[in-house]
Motif scaffolding. Structure first.
Motif, mmCIF file in Angstrom:
data_model
loop_
_atom_site.group_PDB
_atom_site.id
_atom_site.type_symbol
_atom_site.label_atom_id
_atom_site.label_comp_id
_atom_site.label_asym_id
_atom_site.label_seq_id
_atom_site.Cartn_x
_atom_site.Cartn_y
_atom_site.Cartn_z
ATOM 1 N N ALA A 27 -3.295 0.612 -4.006
ATOM 2 C CA ALA A 27 -4.656 0.129 -3.810
ATOM 3 C C ALA A 27 -4.865 -0.337 -2.376
ATOM 4 C CB ALA A 27 -4.962 -1.000 -4.785
ATOM 5 N N CYS A 28 -3.861 -0.977 -1.808
ATOM 6 C CA CYS A 28 -3.942 -1.423 -0.418
ATOM 7 C C CYS A 28 -3.982 -0.222 0.529
ATOM 8 C CB CYS A 28 -2.760 -2.329 -0.093
ATOM 9 S SG CYS A 28 -2.727 -2.938 1.605
ATOM 10 N N SER A 29 -3.111 0.737 0.300
ATOM 11 C CA SER A 29 -3.094 1.933 1.140
ATOM 12 C C SER A 29 -4.440 2.639 1.105
ATOM 13 C CB SER A 29 -1.995 2.892 0.688
ATOM 14 O OG SER A 29 -0.716 2.296 0.770
ATOM 15 N N ALA A 30 -5.003 2.772 -0.091
ATOM 16 C CA ALA A 30 -6.294 3.444 -0.242
ATOM 17 C C ALA A 30 -7.394 2.674 0.468
ATOM 18 C CB ALA A 30 -6.627 3.609 -1.724
ATOM 19 N N GLU A 52 2.897 -4.756 4.056
ATOM 20 C CA GLU A 52 3.005 -4.039 5.326
ATOM 21 C C GLU A 52 3.358 -2.567 5.116
ATOM 22 O OE1 GLU A 52 4.367 -7.259 8.689
ATOM 23 O OE2 GLU A 52 5.815 -6.770 7.125
ATOM 24 N N ASP A 53 4.207 -2.289 4.136
ATOM 25 C CA ASP A 53 4.537 -0.889 3.866
ATOM 26 C C ASP A 53 3.307 -0.119 3.409
ATOM 27 O OD1 ASP A 53 4.427 -2.383 1.526
ATOM 28 O OD2 ASP A 53 6.099 -1.341 0.552
ATOM 29 N N ALA A 54 2.503 -0.730 2.544
ATOM 30 C CA ALA A 54 1.281 -0.081 2.060
ATOM 31 C C ALA A 54 0.266 0.098 3.181
ATOM 32 C CB ALA A 54 0.668 -0.899 0.925
ATOM 33 N N VAL A 55 0.157 -0.880 4.054
ATOM 34 C CA VAL A 55 -0.729 -0.749 5.209
ATOM 35 C C VAL A 55 -0.277 0.420 6.074
ATOM 36 C CG1 VAL A 55 -1.446 -1.845 7.379
ATOM 37 C CG2 VAL A 55 -1.503 -3.148 5.235
ATOM 38 N N GLY A 56 1.025 0.528 6.297
ATOM 39 C CA GLY A 56 1.550 1.629 7.091
ATOM 40 C C GLY A 56 1.219 2.979 6.485
#
Length: 275
Positions: A27-30, A52-56
């Protein structure tokens, strides 16, 4: 839409960014990918957020060149010195899958913080180019002044700031020292949307109360903001604040709101008044 920029001797930062707490995982990545697709160029995360991994992943999925994104991360307050900050930051870079961040902050002060050594550690990271600019977060006025006195060239302060919380002392210090101030929780943890004064202003402009709250911050020189917005619709709504110009009557009405409502005040927080 033209994204306004804060430009100082230390950084060049888009004034409206995407806050990512407490989003995690897909959800964060999206959300990051969606925001960048809409025109956001400023993404805010932190070690403590666990995303941070999802942001990346979201940054990579956007397809935008890394140089076109202003990325901030923050090191948690259990890292009291330069060596521990260094280790944590190296891990952050790996999770973000990026060769550098645009702004690196100490997330919260703590009683154990060795301020001179911690700031020297930040300056060393900046000298290597893996953080383009450095700063601090959640520092009250006296501690902010002490940090500035270390002379490392702090670029920014991030604190809670919105229509219901006066931060004039911190703003005065930042402006006098060529520092940007980034507002987190700029919508007062959702309370701005239900405020009748802001709702009345919004109706007159054909806007939303949240847009009014963000437009008020945009009217403050040297202030950026990072509202969290998971959905594309909310992200677009926040961007709409860029086109909203408040008039003198609007600003006077907002000035009349109580300015003593702090919504982020954990037990570890510093003395906000005299700290």
């Amino acid at each position: 839409m033209i994204m306004p920029i804060i430009e100082t001797a230390h950084l060049r930062m888009p004034r409206l960014g995407l806050g990512t707490w407490p989003m995690t995982g897909a959800a964060c990545s999206a959300a990051v990918e969606s925001a960048i697709g809409l025109g956001y160029r400023h993404i805010d995360t932190a070690e403590m957020y666990g995303n941070e991994d999802a942001v990346g992943v979201g940054l990579a999925a956007s397809g935008l060149p890394r140089a076109e994104i202003f990325l901030t991360t923050k090191i948690w307050n259990d890292k009291p010195d330069g060596a521990s900050i260094r280790r944590a930051f190296d891990a952050s870079l790996k999770r973000l899958a990026t060769p550098y961040v645009d702004l690196l902050l100490i997330h919260w002060p703590s009683p154990e913080l060795n301020l001179p050594d911690a700031l020297a550690g930040l300056a060393a990271i900046r000298a290597e180019g893996t953080a383009r600019a450095i700063g601090i977060s959640n520092f009250p006025p006296k501690l902010l002044a002490r940090a500035i006195a270390e002379g490392v060239g702090l670029a920014a302060l991030q604190v809670e700031f919105h229509v219901m919380l006066d931060q004039s002392r911190l703003l005065e210090i930042c402006r006098a020292n060529d520092m940007a101030l980034t507002a987190y929780s700029p919508l007062a943890k959702g309370n701005a949307s239900s405020d009748p004064v802001l709702q009345g202003i919004a109706r007159r402009h054909g806007a939303t109360a949240a847009q009014v709250a963000l437009a008020w911050l945009l009217a403050q020189p040297g202030v950026a903001m990072v509202p969290k917005a998971a959905s594309r619709a909310r992200q677009a709504e926040n961007l709409g604040a860029l086109d909203l110009k408040l008039d003198a009557a609007d600003l006077a009405a907002i000035a009349g709101l109580p300015k003593d409502r702090r919504f982020v005040n954990p037990a570890m927080a510093p003395d906000w008044i005299d700290g």
